[in-house]
Design a protein around this motif. Structure first.
Motif: not given
Length: 869
Positions: A749, A751, A754-755, A807-810, A812-813, A824
């Protein structure tokens, strides 16, 4: 125990070797026209050779062959090589060592030693006279034309005075043995005598491949000579914490023996420097170090007289130090050997040495030279031209173009041309009688064969008189019929053993005392030239760049090698993205992204092969590895022996790949990644973690950080229909796939990837980890106690803050753009900022530590001083 005697070997002892039926000397053809080192005239083995020959007979030819191969392996692993004199193409040749040493008895060596010390004293007095009162010229012992016309007579050095011990600290004489058994001095080497380092390496190898025979032969040791030499150099300084450097021409200068320079610098414990590492400030010679400019007391030079100072001597020299001669005049620096001593290598002096010895020493020479006639004198010139067929013609100046001419081999036209040249420039030529060299056995084709041999003996000045290296370097002719051994083209070398009746006391290179003393750490031991720091920095970068390129190429080739659905794979977007990543990360445009990329994407093999094998393609793997080898070679004295063996393996593999027409790329990449992994491990475990090591690691971390940023931009920012597969490829390339599976236990995934690869400070293949490590090591560099107040600290703080607070979620968008498609954007913007910060950080490191520009105040003072003059 000394290093040369304390080397353990797993090779079997002589006593355990089986007897053989064939005598190793059965086909030895003793010469009747020259002196044979091993046999007397009656065919009887000379006494000091008997034990050695008996031991070889017990050892046998097959075992001797195996040990010979072991010696070649040791020399190859140690990177021992040499460059032919005047070869500007850097065609380094592997050093060749014959397993049969040249033996000289202790009694005979004592006579040779006395003759060499006498000759050294004569040369010292003559040097002092020629640059002083020149009484030898005034009294007619030397013709003025022989001195004044010689290009090595340096007029700027006239009047410079030296203490007797410092006139000729290091000196060498080329010796041959005549048919009568008498030693003759063929040439004097006073400027920067070469060969002592090779002699030491030969000794270390021989003591390892023939350990018991070396021990039982009671061979004289070499350590005391080098200890005396170090003591002489130390006496040239007035300070206890003196700084002695060895000035080399480097790896890019024709005629230089860079291996020997590196080897001696390591052995003697001196800092090896280039001319660019030194500068003259306010009359003092200073070494450019990370801690600023450090005063240099003594320079052991390995470059020619004319190249030492481009300001007063050779303006075209790029290996010297501007202003060095003026610093010498002021007495703030000492140079070994002194500038101007190359005049003593004038071959024409040989004709006048007997008279000079009687004048300066009041005695005859113990070691004579062949009868010599200098053509600058009319009577001598007439004799030479009338007896050309019986003479050798040489030039008074030793350079790239000068050669020894055997006149009896010339055609009539060549003889006429030579006569014309001698008459036109008689001061440049001399004639000398030809002396047949003695023969010594070499091991060839499983037996011993005779070859002509010449020796080079080394002398150093001592507190009282001189000390001679007990042995030296022997050079052997390539063919049995070769009458003369060239001093410039060393094809085969030998160790020289001076054998005694009883074991000699074993001494260390460093002095020892029975009374315990407090150890003194000299200031010079912590110095690191800025050039060395910069090369270590780029060594780390090139090693990391090569490793990253290999990992990416290997991922692509593994993808292509999968036999499943071959045609579909080649049209798959995942493969195309990986191929475009290869071009973007190596910057080998146009490649898979520029004009004509459609065809290369469909059939990528040729382009991938070019990126791997084309050494002229900047950014390609072979080119990067060649840069790595070049940088490693320039700082060889800082590289451990084990690390150098790895570098040798890479070099050999590259050379082999350039010659082969069919190459299986994947196995070769696996071998290279293994070698680079070994290099990385050894750099951590084998190098002292000092300032130099920190720059190597900082270079690696900056390079890996940039590589990871570029990987993320090319693979993760552009989203395609198989985004999950691309993330899996990314994890595989960064060697993080197993870690991801253990940590998340799910399909990749964005996020989470990236983490792990962007933010983690525990994963060695994460950007956050690189930044954290760079901060740790930069904090320990000079001038960074308040790290965040410095430009480097501010750049690092900004980069770390960007990564840590992201922020990994941001990131990953995915956003959809009419031009770029699925993209991205937030991630790309952050990576662009990190890239810029890493580039600027690299520049700041270079500007802070690798350059020593004059400050405006110093420049104004320099202009003012010049105007006053």
């Amino acid at each position: 125990m000394t290093q040369e005697s304390n080397i353990l070997s797993s090779l079997p002892e002589f006593t355990s070797a089986p007897e053989i039926t064939a005598d190793i000397l059965s086909n030895y053809q003793q010469s009747t026209d020259s002196y044979d080192e091993i046999f007397a005239k009656e065919g009887e083995i000379r006494p000091h050779w008997r034990y050695f020959i008996d031991s070889l007979r017990k050892l046998g030819a097959p075992e001797l062959e195996r040990r010979w191969q072991e010696a070649h392996r040791l020399l190859r692993d140690n990177g021992v090589n040499y460059n032919d004199y005047g070869d500007t193409k850097k065609n380094y040749r592997p050093w060749q060592l014959d397993p049969i040493p040249m033996l000289i008895s202790q009694n005979e060596w004592g006579k040779i030693e006395r003759g060499l010390m006498q000759r050294a004293e004569l040369m010292s007095l003559l040097f002092n006279d020629l640059y002083g009162d020149r009484e030898s010229v005034r009294k007619g012992l030397l013709p003025i034309g022989l001195i004044a016309s010689h290009p090595n007579f340096l007029r700027p050095c006239v009047g410079t005075k030296y203490q007797p011990r410092h006139r000729l600290p290091f000196y060498a004489v080329d010796l041959v043995r005549s048919p009568s058994g008498e030693m003759w001095a063929m040439a004097d080497r006073t400027q920067m005598p070469a060969g002592a380092g090779y002699a030491l390496e030969n000794r270390l190898v021989m003591s390892r491949v023939l350990p018991s025979l070396f021990r039982d032969s009671h061979v004289n040791r070499l350590s005391l000579f080098f200890r005396t030499f170090r003591s002489t150099l130390a006496s040239m300084s007035n300070r206890e914490d003196h700084r002695i450097v060895m000035l080399t021409a480097g790896d890019n200068h024709s005629g230089s023996s860079y291996f020997e320079d590196v080897y001696l610098a390591k052995y003697l414990g001196y800092t090896l420097v280039l001319g660019a590492d030194l500068t003259v400030r306010e009359g003092k010679v200073c070494l450019k170090t990370l801690n600023g400019l450090q005063h240099v007391d003594v320079i052991l030079r390995r470059i020619g007289d004319h190249d030492c100072d481009p300001l007063e001597l050779n303006q075209h020299s790029y290996v010297g130090v501007a202003g060095l001669l003026q610093s010498l005049r002021l007495g703030v620096v000492a140079i070994a050997n002194p500038l101007g001593c190359s005049l003593l290598e004038n071959s024409g002096l040989l004709a006048f040495l007997p008279k000079l010895a009687r004048y300066f020493l009041g005695e005859d020479l113990l070691i004579n030279s062949p009868q010599t006639w200098w053509c600058g004198d009319k009577k001598s010139r007439d004799h030479v031209l009338a007896n050309l067929d019986n003479l050798l013609i040489k030039q008074t100046v030793r350079n790239v173009h000068s050669t020894t001419i055997r006149c009896k081999l010339l055609s009539n036209k060549q003889r006429e041309l030579l006569t014309e040249q001698v008459l036109k420039n008689p001061y440049r030529y001399l004639g000398t009688e030809e002396i047949a060299h003695s023969s010594v056995p070499i091991f060839s084709n499983g037996r011993l064969e005779p070859r002509p041999v010449a020796m080079r003996a080394f002398i150093t000045s001592a507190e009282q008189g001189y000390r001679v290296l007990p042995g030296g370097l022997a050079r052997v002719a390539t063919g049995q019929d070769s009458p003369v051994v060239s001093t410039r083209e060393v094809r085969i070398s030998k160790d020289i053993w001076v054998t005694a009746a009883a074991p000699e006391q074993i001494l260390h290179l460093t002095t020892t005392t029975k009374i315990p003393q407090k150890h003194v750490v000299f200031e010079g031991q912590n110095e690191l030239p800025s050039r060395v720091a910069e090369n270590l920095f780029w060594l780390g970068r090139y090693a990391e760049r090569a490793e990253g390129t290999i990992r990416l190429l290997r991922a692509v080739l593994v993808y292509l090698a999968d036999p499943y659905d071959f045609q579909t794979q080649r049209q798959h977007p995942s493969l195309h993205n990986l191929l475009r990543a290869v071009t973007c990360l190596t910057e080998t445009y146009p490649g898979f992204v520029g004009e004509g990329s459609e065809e290369r994407l469909a059939f990528p093999e040729n382009e991938l092969r070019s990126i791997f094998l084309d050494k002229d393609r900047v950014g390609g793997l072979s080119s990067t590895l060649q840069f790595l080898l070049n940088v490693a070679s320039s700082i060889r004295e800082r590289v451990s022996p084990d690390m150098w063996r790895v570098i040798n393996r890479i070099d050999e593999q590259l050379q082999r790949l350039q010659k082969e027409t069919k190459v299986e790329i994947l196995p070769e990449l696996d071998d290279l990644i293994t070698a680079l992994a070994a290099f990385s491990g050894l750099s951590i475990e084998s190098m002292t973690h000092g300032q130099g090591w920190k720059f190597l690691i900082i270079g690696r971390r900056i390079e890996r950080g940039q590589h990871l940023v570029n990987l993320l931009r090319t693979i993760l920012c552009n989203v395609n229909e198989d985004d999950t597969a691309m993330m899996e490829h990314l994890l595989g390339i960064t060697d993080s796939l197993l870690t991801y599976r253990r940590r998340y236990r799910s399909q990749p995934e964005a996020y989470a990837v990236l983490e792990l690869i962007l933010q983690s400070e525990r994963n060695p293949h994460a950007i956050g980890y690189q930044l954290e490590r760079i901060e740790q090591y930069i904090r320990e560099l000079p001038g960074n106690s308040q790290i965040y107040c410095s430009p480097m600290g501010k750049l690092l703080l900004e980069a770390l803050t960007l990564v840590r607070l992201a922020d990994m979620d941001t990131l990953a968008q995915v956003t959809t753009d009419a031009i770029e498609g699925d993209f991205r954007k937030e991630l790309d913007q952050l990576l662009v900022k990190v890239t810029d910060l890493l580039v600027r950080l690299s520049d700041v490191v270079s500007n802070n530590y690798f350059t020593h520009a004059e400050t405006p105040h110093q420049l104004v003072k320099l202009v003012s001083d010049t105007q006053d003059i």
